[in-house]
Scaffold this motif. Structure first.
Motif, PDB file in Angstrom:
ATOM      1  N   PRO A   1      12.717   8.566   8.201  1.00 47.28           N
ATOM      2  CA  PRO A   1      13.970   8.577   8.960  1.00 47.28           C
ATOM      3  C   PRO A   1      14.213   7.362   9.864  1.00 47.28           C
ATOM      4  O   PRO A   1      14.554   7.499  11.043  1.00 47.28           O
ATOM      5  N   PHE A   2      14.066   6.171   9.337  1.00 48.73           N
ATOM      6  CA  PHE A   2      14.296   4.982  10.150  1.00 48.73           C
ATOM      7  C   PHE A   2      15.775   4.806  10.460  1.00 48.73           C
ATOM      8  O   PHE A   2      16.638   5.048   9.621  1.00 48.73           O
ATOM      9  N   ASP A   3      16.045   4.363  11.702  1.00 53.93           N
ATOM     10  CA  ASP A   3      17.413   4.051  12.119  1.00 53.93           C
ATOM     11  C   ASP A   3      17.787   2.622  11.761  1.00 53.93           C
ATOM     12  O   ASP A   3      18.962   2.315  11.602  1.00 53.93           O
ATOM     13  N   ALA A   4      16.780   1.765  11.675  1.00 56.69           N
ATOM     14  CA  ALA A   4      17.044   0.352  11.388  1.00 56.69           C
ATOM     15  C   ALA A   4      15.829  -0.257  10.704  1.00 56.69           C
ATOM     16  O   ALA A   4      14.710   0.242  10.820  1.00 56.69           O
ATOM     17  N   TYR A   5      16.097  -1.335  10.002  1.00 56.27           N
ATOM     18  CA  TYR A   5      15.064  -2.107   9.315  1.00 56.27           C
ATOM     19  C   TYR A   5      15.222  -3.542   9.763  1.00 56.27           C
ATOM     20  O   TYR A   5      16.334  -4.061   9.788  1.00 56.27           O
TER      21      TYR A   5
ATOM     22  N   GLU B   1      13.411   0.052   0.418  1.00 53.11           N
ATOM     23  CA  GLU B   1      13.529   1.007  -0.689  1.00 53.11           C
ATOM     24  C   GLU B   1      12.384   2.013  -0.681  1.00 53.11           C
ATOM     25  O   GLU B   1      12.598   3.220  -0.876  1.00 53.11           O
ATOM     26  N   LEU B   2      11.154   1.550  -0.439  1.00 53.35           N
ATOM     27  CA  LEU B   2      10.007   2.447  -0.388  1.00 53.35           C
ATOM     28  C   LEU B   2      10.184   3.491   0.728  1.00 53.35           C
ATOM     29  O   LEU B   2       9.927   4.679   0.530  1.00 53.35           O
ATOM     30  N   CYS B   3      10.665   3.054   1.883  1.00 60.64           N
ATOM     31  CA  CYS B   3      10.889   3.985   3.004  1.00 60.64           C
ATOM     32  C   CYS B   3      11.976   5.002   2.660  1.00 60.64           C
ATOM     33  O   CYS B   3      11.814   6.197   2.928  1.00 60.64           O
ATOM     34  N   LYS B   4      13.052   4.539   2.092  1.00 61.10           N
ATOM     35  CA  LYS B   4      14.147   5.454   1.738  1.00 61.10           C
ATOM     36  C   LYS B   4      13.715   6.424   0.642  1.00 61.10           C
ATOM     37  O   LYS B   4      14.030   7.616   0.714  1.00 61.10           O
ATOM     38  N   ASN B   5      12.976   5.936  -0.350  1.00 56.41           N
ATOM     39  CA  ASN B   5      12.499   6.813  -1.426  1.00 56.41           C
ATOM     40  C   ASN B   5      11.535   7.882  -0.914  1.00 56.41           C
ATOM     41  O   ASN B   5      11.420   8.948  -1.512  1.00 56.41           O
TER      42      ASN B   5
ATOM     43  N   HIS C   1       4.988  10.506   7.401  1.00 56.64           N
ATOM     44  CA  HIS C   1       6.226  11.246   7.162  1.00 56.64           C
ATOM     45  C   HIS C   1       6.458  12.273   8.266  1.00 56.64           C
ATOM     46  O   HIS C   1       7.510  12.281   8.918  1.00 56.64           O
ATOM     47  N   ASP C   2       5.476  13.121   8.517  1.00 56.97           N
ATOM     48  CA  ASP C   2       5.614  14.165   9.539  1.00 56.97           C
ATOM     49  C   ASP C   2       5.757  13.580  10.941  1.00 56.97           C
ATOM     50  O   ASP C   2       6.576  14.052  11.736  1.00 56.97           O
ATOM     51  N   MET C   3       4.963  12.570  11.247  1.00 57.66           N
ATOM     52  CA  MET C   3       5.005  11.969  12.587  1.00 57.66           C
ATOM     53  C   MET C   3       6.366  11.316  12.852  1.00 57.66           C
ATOM     54  O   MET C   3       6.933  11.468  13.932  1.00 57.66           O
ATOM     55  N   LEU C   4       6.894  10.598  11.867  1.00 61.74           N
ATOM     56  CA  LEU C   4       8.197   9.949  12.043  1.00 61.74           C
ATOM     57  C   LEU C   4       9.304  10.980  12.223  1.00 61.74           C
ATOM     58  O   LEU C   4      10.195  10.816  13.063  1.00 61.74           O
ATOM     59  N   HIS C   5       9.242  12.058  11.459  1.00 64.87           N
ATOM     60  CA  HIS C   5      10.254  13.113  11.606  1.00 64.87           C
ATOM     61  C   HIS C   5      10.139  13.805  12.969  1.00 64.87           C
ATOM     62  O   HIS C   5      11.162  14.176  13.557  1.00 64.87           O
TER      63      HIS C   5
ATOM     64  N   GLY D   1       0.826  -1.197   0.000  1.00 60.15           N
ATOM     65  CA  GLY D   1       0.000   0.000   0.000  1.00 60.15           C
ATOM     66  C   GLY D   1       0.865   1.253   0.000  1.00 60.15           C
ATOM     67  O   GLY D   1       2.074   1.202   0.246  1.00 60.15           O
ATOM     68  N   ALA D   2       0.246   2.388  -0.263  1.00 59.45           N
ATOM     69  CA  ALA D   2       0.957   3.676  -0.232  1.00 59.45           C
ATOM     70  C   ALA D   2       1.272   4.042   1.215  1.00 59.45           C
ATOM     71  O   ALA D   2       0.571   3.634   2.145  1.00 59.45           O
ATOM     72  N   ILE D   3       2.325   4.831   1.405  1.00 64.11           N
ATOM     73  CA  ILE D   3       2.670   5.328   2.735  1.00 64.11           C
ATOM     74  C   ILE D   3       1.518   6.212   3.222  1.00 64.11           C
ATOM     75  O   ILE D   3       1.014   7.052   2.482  1.00 64.11           O
ATOM     76  N   ARG D   4       1.084   6.013   4.463  1.00 64.92           N
ATOM     77  CA  ARG D   4      -0.011   6.813   5.024  1.00 64.92           C
ATOM     78  C   ARG D   4       0.367   8.302   5.043  1.00 64.92           C
ATOM     79  O   ARG D   4       1.519   8.653   5.261  1.00 64.92           O
ATOM     80  N   ASN D   5      -0.617   9.158   4.852  1.00 66.37           N
ATOM     81  CA  ASN D   5      -0.399  10.604   4.724  1.00 66.37           C
ATOM     82  C   ASN D   5       0.395  11.215   5.868  1.00 66.37           C
ATOM     83  O   ASN D   5       1.304  12.004   5.650  1.00 66.37           O
TER      84      ASN D   5
END
Length: 162
Positions: free
Chosen positions: A124-128, A116-120, A87-91, A80-84
């Motif tokens: 800002p994940f520290d680990a996968y 790849e989807l997260c990086k694109n 991005h802001d909440m993770l940052h 699925g697409a990244i939830r709206n």
């Protein structure tokens, strides 16, 4: 030899990690001994080393599930697409000193596609991680339920970042 863990061998470090991850509360001096020995033992396995690293940095840790939590509802193997609001909440979490781990049960190419989807999307994940590592919180469509942007807002209020 007295039945107490030595905290010097990889076996004791792994046992400490398992007990800690299951909620056992150790005295501070035992935690500090674990951190010192796990970080300085070249034979330390990944899980004890990662726990020691995070404990030594004093960060709150949040593990966020990929499918149907970070992303909109989809059915495997689709993504699925990244939830709206993600991005802001993770940052915001990152800016407030949180250690962010994406976790998923996907493996191989499917796992690589998640990363790849997260990086694109500049998340800002520290680990996968394929699997569920130690964390202060787990955000998962089957745990702390995140199924909408409103659920993200509720979580941010709970951890006092909104």
């Amino acid at each position: 030899e007295d039945g107490k863990p030595c905290m010097n061998c990889t076996s004791c470090l792994s046992k400490f990690t398992a007990f800690f991850n299951n909620g056992y509360q150790f005295p501070e001096e035992v935690v500090q001994k674990f951190i010192t020995n796990a970080l300085n033992n070249p034979d330390t396995k990944d899980e004890p080393y990662n726990l020691a690293f995070r404990l030594s940095h004093g960060k709150k840790i949040v593990c966020i599930d990929f499918d149907n939590t970070l992303t909109e509802l989809s059915f495997y193997p689709e993504t699925g697409a990244i939830r709206n609001k993600c991005h802001d909440m993770l940052h915001t979490l990152k800016a407030n000193g949180w250690y962010l781990i994406l976790f998923t049960s996907r493996v191989g190419v499917d796992f690589d596609d998640c990363v790849e989807l997260c990086k694109n999307n500049e998340l800002p994940f520290d680990a996968y991680c394929s699997g569920k590592p130690f964390a202060s919180y787990y955000l998962d469509d089957k745990a702390y339920t995140i199924k909408s942007d409103e659920d993200w807002k509720s979580f941010m209020k709970e951890v006092k970042l909104s």
